[in-house]
Motif scaffolding. Structure first.
Motif, PDB file in Angstrom:
ATOM      1  N   GLU A 285       0.819  -1.213   0.000  1.00 29.72           N
ATOM      2  CA  GLU A 285       0.000   0.000   0.000  1.00 29.72           C
ATOM      3  C   GLU A 285       0.856   1.268   0.000  1.00 29.72           C
ATOM      4  OE1 GLU A 285      -2.574  -0.210   3.341  1.00 29.72           O
ATOM      5  OE2 GLU A 285      -3.503  -2.112   2.746  1.00 29.72           O
ATOM      6  N   PHE A 286       2.096   1.153   0.423  1.00 32.24           N
ATOM      7  CA  PHE A 286       2.968   2.326   0.517  1.00 32.24           C
ATOM      8  C   PHE A 286       3.772   2.559  -0.769  1.00 32.24           C
ATOM      9  CE2 PHE A 286       2.181   0.985   4.828  1.00 32.24           C
ATOM     10  CZ  PHE A 286       2.000   2.184   5.510  1.00 32.24           C
ATOM     11  N   ILE A 287       3.727   1.595  -1.670  1.00 33.07           N
ATOM     12  CA  ILE A 287       4.519   1.679  -2.894  1.00 33.07           C
ATOM     13  C   ILE A 287       3.684   2.299  -4.007  1.00 33.07           C
ATOM     14  CG2 ILE A 287       5.830   0.296  -4.564  1.00 33.07           C
ATOM     15  CD1 ILE A 287       6.146  -1.802  -2.313  1.00 33.07           C
ATOM     16  N   ASP A 288       4.332   3.051  -4.913  1.00 33.34           N
ATOM     17  CA  ASP A 288       3.584   3.699  -5.998  1.00 33.34           C
ATOM     18  C   ASP A 288       2.888   2.640  -6.859  1.00 33.34           C
ATOM     19  OD1 ASP A 288       5.281   3.327  -8.721  1.00 33.34           O
ATOM     20  OD2 ASP A 288       6.645   3.501  -7.020  1.00 33.34           O
ATOM     21  N   PRO A 289       1.767   2.986  -7.498  1.00 36.72           N
ATOM     22  CA  PRO A 289       0.929   2.010  -8.213  1.00 36.72           C
ATOM     23  C   PRO A 289       1.677   1.168  -9.248  1.00 36.72           C
ATOM     24  CG  PRO A 289      -0.240   4.076  -7.989  1.00 36.72           C
ATOM     25  CD  PRO A 289       1.152   4.320  -7.489  1.00 36.72           C
ATOM     26  N   ASP A 290       2.564   1.777 -10.038  1.00 31.17           N
ATOM     27  CA  ASP A 290       3.284   1.019 -11.063  1.00 31.17           C
ATOM     28  C   ASP A 290       4.191  -0.030 -10.440  1.00 31.17           C
ATOM     29  OD1 ASP A 290       2.075   2.446 -13.069  1.00 31.17           O
ATOM     30  OD2 ASP A 290       3.722   3.889 -13.279  1.00 31.17           O
ATOM     31  N   MET A 296       3.513  -7.181  -7.011  1.00 28.26           N
ATOM     32  CA  MET A 296       2.480  -8.179  -6.764  1.00 28.26           C
ATOM     33  C   MET A 296       2.676  -9.390  -7.663  1.00 28.26           C
ATOM     34  SD  MET A 296       0.636  -7.199  -4.229  1.00 28.26           S
ATOM     35  CE  MET A 296      -0.800  -8.276  -4.314  1.00 28.26           C
ATOM     36  N   GLY A 297       3.343  -9.183  -8.796  1.00 28.97           N
ATOM     37  CA  GLY A 297       3.625 -10.292  -9.705  1.00 28.97           C
ATOM     38  C   GLY A 297       4.996 -10.912  -9.508  1.00 28.97           C
ATOM     39  N   ASP A 298       5.755 -10.422  -8.530  1.00 32.95           N
ATOM     40  CA  ASP A 298       7.089 -10.952  -8.235  1.00 32.95           C
ATOM     41  C   ASP A 298       6.954 -12.113  -7.255  1.00 32.95           C
ATOM     42  OD1 ASP A 298       9.685 -11.477  -7.474  1.00 32.95           O
ATOM     43  OD2 ASP A 298      10.252  -9.375  -7.232  1.00 32.95           O
ATOM     44  N   GLU A 299       7.185 -13.317  -7.735  1.00 34.26           N
ATOM     45  CA  GLU A 299       6.954 -14.513  -6.904  1.00 34.26           C
ATOM     46  C   GLU A 299       7.845 -14.571  -5.670  1.00 34.26           C
ATOM     47  OE1 GLU A 299       7.214 -18.030  -9.282  1.00 34.26           O
ATOM     48  OE2 GLU A 299       5.109 -17.863  -9.894  1.00 34.26           O
ATOM     49  N   ARG A 300       8.940 -13.838  -5.661  1.00 38.93           N
ATOM     50  CA  ARG A 300       9.826 -13.875  -4.494  1.00 38.93           C
ATOM     51  C   ARG A 300       9.134 -13.350  -3.232  1.00 38.93           C
ATOM     52  NH1 ARG A 300      14.815 -10.493  -6.415  1.00 38.93           N
ATOM     53  NH2 ARG A 300      13.045  -9.242  -7.180  1.00 38.93           N
ATOM     54  N   TRP A 301       8.082 -12.572  -3.425  1.00 36.12           N
ATOM     55  CA  TRP A 301       7.317 -12.068  -2.288  1.00 36.12           C
ATOM     56  C   TRP A 301       6.197 -13.011  -1.852  1.00 36.12           C
ATOM     57  CZ3 TRP A 301       7.993  -7.377   0.361  1.00 36.12           C
ATOM     58  CH2 TRP A 301       8.979  -6.534  -0.165  1.00 36.12           C
ATOM     59  N   TRP A 302       5.811 -13.938  -2.736  1.00 35.87           N
ATOM     60  CA  TRP A 302       4.566 -14.675  -2.494  1.00 35.87           C
ATOM     61  C   TRP A 302       4.654 -16.193  -2.635  1.00 35.87           C
ATOM     62  CZ3 TRP A 302       2.181 -10.644  -0.685  1.00 35.87           C
ATOM     63  CH2 TRP A 302       2.404  -9.391  -1.261  1.00 35.87           C
ATOM     64  N   SER A 303       5.661 -16.713  -3.337  1.00 36.60           N
ATOM     65  CA  SER A 303       5.662 -18.153  -3.647  1.00 36.60           C
ATOM     66  C   SER A 303       7.036 -18.788  -3.417  1.00 36.60           C
ATOM     67  CB  SER A 303       5.251 -18.374  -5.106  1.00 36.60           C
ATOM     68  OG  SER A 303       5.372 -19.734  -5.462  1.00 36.60           O
ATOM     69  N   LYS A 304       7.021 -19.949  -2.776  1.00 38.25           N
ATOM     70  CA  LYS A 304       8.273 -20.661  -2.525  1.00 38.25           C
ATOM     71  C   LYS A 304       8.902 -21.208  -3.801  1.00 38.25           C
ATOM     72  CE  LYS A 304       5.975 -25.092  -1.520  1.00 38.25           C
ATOM     73  NZ  LYS A 304       5.757 -26.132  -0.489  1.00 38.25           N
ATOM     74  N   THR A 305       8.107 -21.292  -4.876  1.00 39.21           N
ATOM     75  CA  THR A 305       8.652 -21.797  -6.142  1.00 39.21           C
ATOM     76  C   THR A 305       9.733 -20.877  -6.699  1.00 39.21           C
ATOM     77  OG1 THR A 305       6.907 -20.688  -7.416  1.00 39.21           O
ATOM     78  CG2 THR A 305       6.495 -22.956  -6.721  1.00 39.21           C
ATOM     79  N   ALA A 306       9.733 -19.623  -6.284  1.00 41.52           N
ATOM     80  CA  ALA A 306      10.741 -18.667  -6.765  1.00 41.52           C
ATOM     81  C   ALA A 306      12.142 -19.042  -6.292  1.00 41.52           C
ATOM     82  CB  ALA A 306      10.396 -17.267  -6.284  1.00 41.52           C
TER      83      ALA A 306
END
Length: 374
Positions: A285-290, A296-306
């Motif tokens: 929420e603190f990061i600029d929209p772009d 949000m599409g960077d798997e390193r933040w969300w998925s162990k498969t990265a």
């Protein structure tokens, strides 16, 4: 009011590299009509302000070749006399806001409460834009392990839990406090790029020149980290890290050396991502929209498969685990480093013998040693 940029962290997000560049080129040419130049300044724990050549002189006595402003815990103890003196100096350096002033301290991100409760902006007559860089929690924890955890006498699992609970999961709350102090329009949060120096300079409006070619990479390679583990007297605790800077300075630790080992298992990665998912969403929420859409599409933040292709190494290594080739390469770098140190020492002896107190800095500019300052 004095216009300022304040870089507040987070830790293990390129702060040393940024402070190194700023310290070695403390006066930068601005590429915006609003400012003539951009000045990096530091304030020490006693309330003494350093800028320009005075700041560069202090680099002679630091192992890291970089300087930052003191922790906010010292600021709350500053007397009215010190604060008044700082306000006058800041105003003079600003030159009616023809110059933009820059401060940096990675520990400030955690102490917005001190900043607010002591009305530091108001007392120093500062109008600030606050900048912070963040990093995905999995890579951050692996890096933090080698910076602090491996030398803390904690096992990896306990360290992971502590870092998630006391550090990573609190990032969004800490940024919320800063947003309340300076306002949403004056808080800029970015994901750590490949080159923080170039990114930061572009953001604040620095005209990039060859003077900004200097980069400091404070992360030690595997060969030295494993050697530390075999000889713990070299790295006695998590905060005794001066030798890290000395070795980085005098050894040629080029790309032939290995990166810090990856110690996180698939289960540990999964645990980190699950425990930080909620706080990561808040952080976005603190990061600029772009940038937010990209992250949000960077798997390193969300998925162990990265991290599936990572080669896992043991976190602790009590037995000798460096191959002959690695030890040979490390020894060669050490001998060359000793030679470099010897040459530097002889040059300083000649300068002192001749009574010439001018000492060359890495970028060929010269300043007088403090004892000769008039």
């Amino acid at each position: 009011m004095v216009e300022t940029i304040i870089h507040i962290g987070f830790g293990k997000c390129g702060s040393t590299a940024l402070q190194y560049s700023l310290s070695n080129t403390p006066i930068l040419k601005a590429n915006r009509k609003k400012y003539k130049n951009i000045k990096y300044i530091t304030i020490d724990k006693n309330g003494q302000l350093y800028s320009g050549n005075n700041l560069r002189e202090r680099l002679l006595f630091t192992a890291s070749r970089s300087l930052s402003t003191a922790s906010l815990t010292y600021f709350k103890g500053f007397s009215d006399e010190i604060l008044n003196a700082l306000r006058v100096k800041l105003s003079k350096l600003s030159n009616n806001n023809n110059s933009l002033l820059v401060l940096s301290c990675e520990s400030w991100v955690k102490r917005a409460d001190i900043f607010r409760e002591n009305a530091i902006l108001e007392k120093l007559n500062m109008r600030a834009q606050v900048i912070c860089y963040a990093r995905n929690p999995v890579e951050w924890i692996n890096s933090a392990w080698w910076q602090w955890g491996a030398w803390s006498n904690q096992n990896l699992d306990s360290y992971i839990d502590r870092m998630v609970d006391k550090r990573v999961s609190k990032w969004s709350n800490e940024l919320e406090e800063w947003r309340n102090i300076v306002g949403p329009e004056n808080l800029k949060v970015k994901i750590l790029p490949n080159d923080i120096v170039e990114d930061f300079y572009n953001m604040i409006g620095v005209e990039l020149t060859s003077d900004q070619d200097n980069r400091a990479n404070s992360s030690l390679p595997k060969e030295i980290l494993r050697f530390y583990q075999q000889h713990r007297e070299l790295r006695k605790s998590e905060h005794e890290n001066q030798l890290d800077f000395i070795l980085s300075r005098y050894l040629k630790l080029d790309s032939t050396f290995s990166k810090a080992p990856w110690v996180l298992s698939e289960e540990q990665v999964d645990r980190i991502l699950k425990k930080t998912k909620e706080s990561n969403i808040k952080l976005m929420e603190f990061i600029d929209p772009d940038s937010r859409k990209m992250n949000m599409g960077d798997e390193r933040w969300w998925s162990k498969t990265a991290f599936e292709k990572k080669t896992i190494s043991p976190a602790c290594c009590k037995e000798k685990c460096l191959a002959y080739e690695e030890l040979d390469k490390l020894l060669l770098a050490a001998i060359k480093g000793i030679e470099k140190l010897y040459i530097e020492n002889m040059q300083l002896k000649k300068i002192i013998k001749k009574g010439n107190r001018k000492v060359p800095f890495p970028n060929k500019k010269q300043v007088c040693l403090p004892s000769q300052e008039k």
